[in-house]
Design a protein around this motif. Structure first.
Motif, PDB file in Angstrom:
ATOM      1  N   ILE A   1       5.829 -12.367  -1.064  1.00  0.00           N
ATOM      2  CA  ILE A   1       4.549 -11.952  -0.480  1.00  0.00           C
ATOM      3  C   ILE A   1       4.145 -10.663  -1.193  1.00  0.00           C
ATOM      4  CG2 ILE A   1       3.377 -11.171   1.612  1.00  0.00           C
ATOM      5  CD1 ILE A   1       5.753 -12.577   3.165  1.00  0.00           C
TER       6      ILE A   1
ATOM      7  N   ARG B   1       1.789  -7.839  -0.704  1.00  0.00           N
ATOM      8  CA  ARG B   1       0.903  -7.326   0.345  1.00  0.00           C
ATOM      9  C   ARG B   1      -0.263  -6.544  -0.220  1.00  0.00           C
ATOM     10  NH1 ARG B   1       4.982  -4.059   3.591  1.00  0.00           N
ATOM     11  NH2 ARG B   1       3.107  -3.342   4.646  1.00  0.00           N
TER      12      ARG B   1
ATOM     13  N   VAL C   1       0.447 -14.994  -1.546  1.00  0.00           N
ATOM     14  CA  VAL C   1       1.792 -15.557  -1.408  1.00  0.00           C
ATOM     15  C   VAL C   1       2.101 -16.298  -2.704  1.00  0.00           C
ATOM     16  CG1 VAL C   1       3.216 -17.244  -0.172  1.00  0.00           C
ATOM     17  CG2 VAL C   1       1.584 -15.808   1.087  1.00  0.00           C
TER      18      VAL C   1
ATOM     19  N   LEU D   1      -1.865 -13.507   7.232  1.00  0.00           N
ATOM     20  CA  LEU D   1      -0.669 -14.302   6.949  1.00  0.00           C
ATOM     21  C   LEU D   1       0.136 -14.451   8.237  1.00  0.00           C
ATOM     22  CD1 LEU D   1       1.241 -15.566   4.778  1.00  0.00           C
ATOM     23  CD2 LEU D   1       2.193 -13.270   4.452  1.00  0.00           C
TER      24      LEU D   1
END
Lengths: 411, 106
Positions: free
Chosen positions: A91, A93, A98, A111
């Motif tokens: 992931i 951020r 993703v 998410l």
């Protein structure tokens, strides 16, 4: 509590296609979310129910397709982009994407992590990697062991928790010779009182299952790579044809941890199911959440459904506070166990003997009713669940008295 | 294959070709009939798949078993026609069956 609803066209990605992931997606659509929803699942099967795996499915009473929550066409109809056999590897951020193991990248606005849990395995150093050693979690696990379930075969079940005992019940029903070993001093030590353990011990004894408590596995031994026997601490040897390990699960937190999210016995979320990143939520077996004065993680279908629905409500701006109402069940032979509440921290237990062979044990901390185990006592379960959810605690003397009309306790 | 009809609380009728041996609950869930929650997946453990059996079918469908009856006793707005749909098995004799979803499950 009310959250700002997200843009109805926001992109939502859900990692983990078990009960919680499936529920989050369908609930989002039910609540009118119009934006793209992607559901990423590692397994090849469409999302399916797990509880029957150790019960009816292992017994051969239900076919695989009946485990599926919905046929594949459902996901297309509801515009849920279901990615099967697909592994989320990271992931990011900052970029809000993703990464998948196949090299694809999926962007998200929000998410949801529903990565579940995986069974603890027996270490390879004690023979855990021998052929003929199984665990109970996925369809693939059950399909792999199914052909071994032949009358007269000797199965060793490592772990006397509910999964192990359900596997023992199925094995005994199918005519296998069953031994259960539990390293703790008694079965169900972590999850139930001595009275409930005694009830199930007697049940399994009656069905011919050998239950060894305080019996720790030293090593599994085999030849040609196939397990043949189990050596217990103390030296005794149990010959086996195959082994089922039911020694608990660990939450799948690695993806979240690598992304820098707070981990605390699971992916830590707040009462709105948000992780330490406000754009990322978590639900189900993988998530730990505030409960009373502490934090808990629940491994149950009921929690997976309710928490995933809370995430969907949170995202769509309706009431979002997750109020867990723990409940569980287990089927063994002709006994249906239903559990309301959480017994952790109990210091006394009241017994109620039912009229038609049923039995229930009521867990108290002081005078506070925490939980009830009800064996073939659905009425007791239903009453207890409501009492506990309402924070009401009838006295141990009242519930133990067979003359007490339980339903009257609700009024 | 027997045809069954599940009437949602808003009156929408879901007509379903149902495989004999499957439960009414499974068919309702697979066809996304709203109001059937079925959290336990058919184990008769949760009482969230409550339905009313249409009057014309009550005799053929029969009465709930003891565990089911005890669970039903605590469902919302229970009536003599109440059943848990996970415990009604589809059979050729139930071709044409009609069940109605209650206002809510609990």
């Amino acid at each position: 509590m009310r959250d700002e609803p997200i843009d109805p066209h926001a992109r939502i990605v859900v990692i983990g296609a078990g009960q919680a992931g499936f529920t989050a997606c369908t609930k989002l659509r039910d609540l009118g979310h119009q934006g793209p929803i992607t559901l990423i699942g590692e397994e090849a099967h469409p999302p399916y129910q797990r509880p029957p795996l150790s019960k009816g499915y292992l017994l051969g009473e239900i076919t695989e397709d009946r485990l599926y929550f919905r046929p594949l066409s459902f996901y297309e109809e509801r515009s849920i982009d279901l990615r099967l056999s697909s592994i989320a590897s990271a992931i990011d951020r900052d970029r809000k994407v993703v990464a998948l193991a196949d090299g694809n990248v999926i962007a998200y606005d929000r998410l949801i992590l529903t990565t579940g849990a995986r069974p603890r395995t027996l270490p390879a150093t004690i023979g855990g990697n021998l052929d003929g050693v199984f665990c109970v979690r996925n369809l693939a696990d059950i399909n792999a062991m199914a052909e071994r379930f032949l009358e007269g075969r000797r199965v060793l079940i490592v772990g006397g928790g509910y999964i192990g005992l359900e596997a023992a019940a199925v094995s005994a029903k199918l005519g296998l010779r069953v031994t259960v070993i539990e390293a703790a001093l008694r079965i169900l030590q972590r999850v139930a009182c001595p009275e409930t353990a005694a009830y199930f011990r007697a049940l399994h004894d009656e069905k011919g299952v050998t239950l060894l408590e305080g019996a720790a596995l030293e090593a599994l031994e085999g030849d040609d790579g196939h397990v043949r026997s189990a050596r217990l601490v103390g030296g005794s040897v149990v010959p086996v044809d195959f082994v089922i390990a039911g020694v608990g699960v660990v939450p799948n937190v690695e993806l979240a941890e690598a992304a820098g999210l707070t981990i605390d016995n699971g992916i830590a979320v707040d009462e709105t199911c948000r992780t330490s990143d406000p754009d990322i939520y978590a639900a189900g077996d993988c998530a730990s959440f505030p409960w009373r004065t502490g934090r808990i993680r629940l491994e149950s279908v009921g929690n997976a459904i309710e928490q995933a629905e809370a995430v969907a409500r949170s995202l769509t701006g309706t009431i979002s506070h997750y109020d867990a109402k723990p409940w569980f069940w287990s089927d063994q032979y002709d006994v249906k166990l239903q559990i309301a509440g959480l017994s952790a921290g109990y210091d006394n237990v009241a017994t109620r003997v039912g009229s038609a062979g049923g039995m229930s044990y009521w867990y108290y901390r002081g005078k506070e009713l925490l939980a009830v185990d009800a064996m073939n006592e659905p009425r007791v379960y239903m009453v207890a669940k409501r009492l506990i959810e309402a924070g009401r605690s009838p006295s141990a003397a009242v519930v133990s008295d067979p003359a007490t009309e339980l339903k009257a306790l609700l009024s | 294959m027997p045809k069954i009809s599940v009437v949602a609380k808003d009156g929408t009728v879901f007509e379903i070709q149902a495989e004999p041996g499957t439960s009414v609950m499974e068919n309702a869930v697979r066809n996304s009939v709203p109001g059937i929650e079925a959290e336990c997946g058919g184990a008769c453990a949760c009482a969230t798949c409550h339905v009313y059996v249409d009057e014309a079918w009550q005799e053929k469908v029969g009465l709930p078993g003891p565990i089911e009856a005890d669970m039903l006793d605590f469902a919302y707005d229970v009536r003599p026609a109440s059943r848990l749909s996970c415990q009604i098995k589809v059979a050729d004799g139930l071709d044409g069956l009609v069940v109605l979803v209650p206002e809510r499950q609990s």
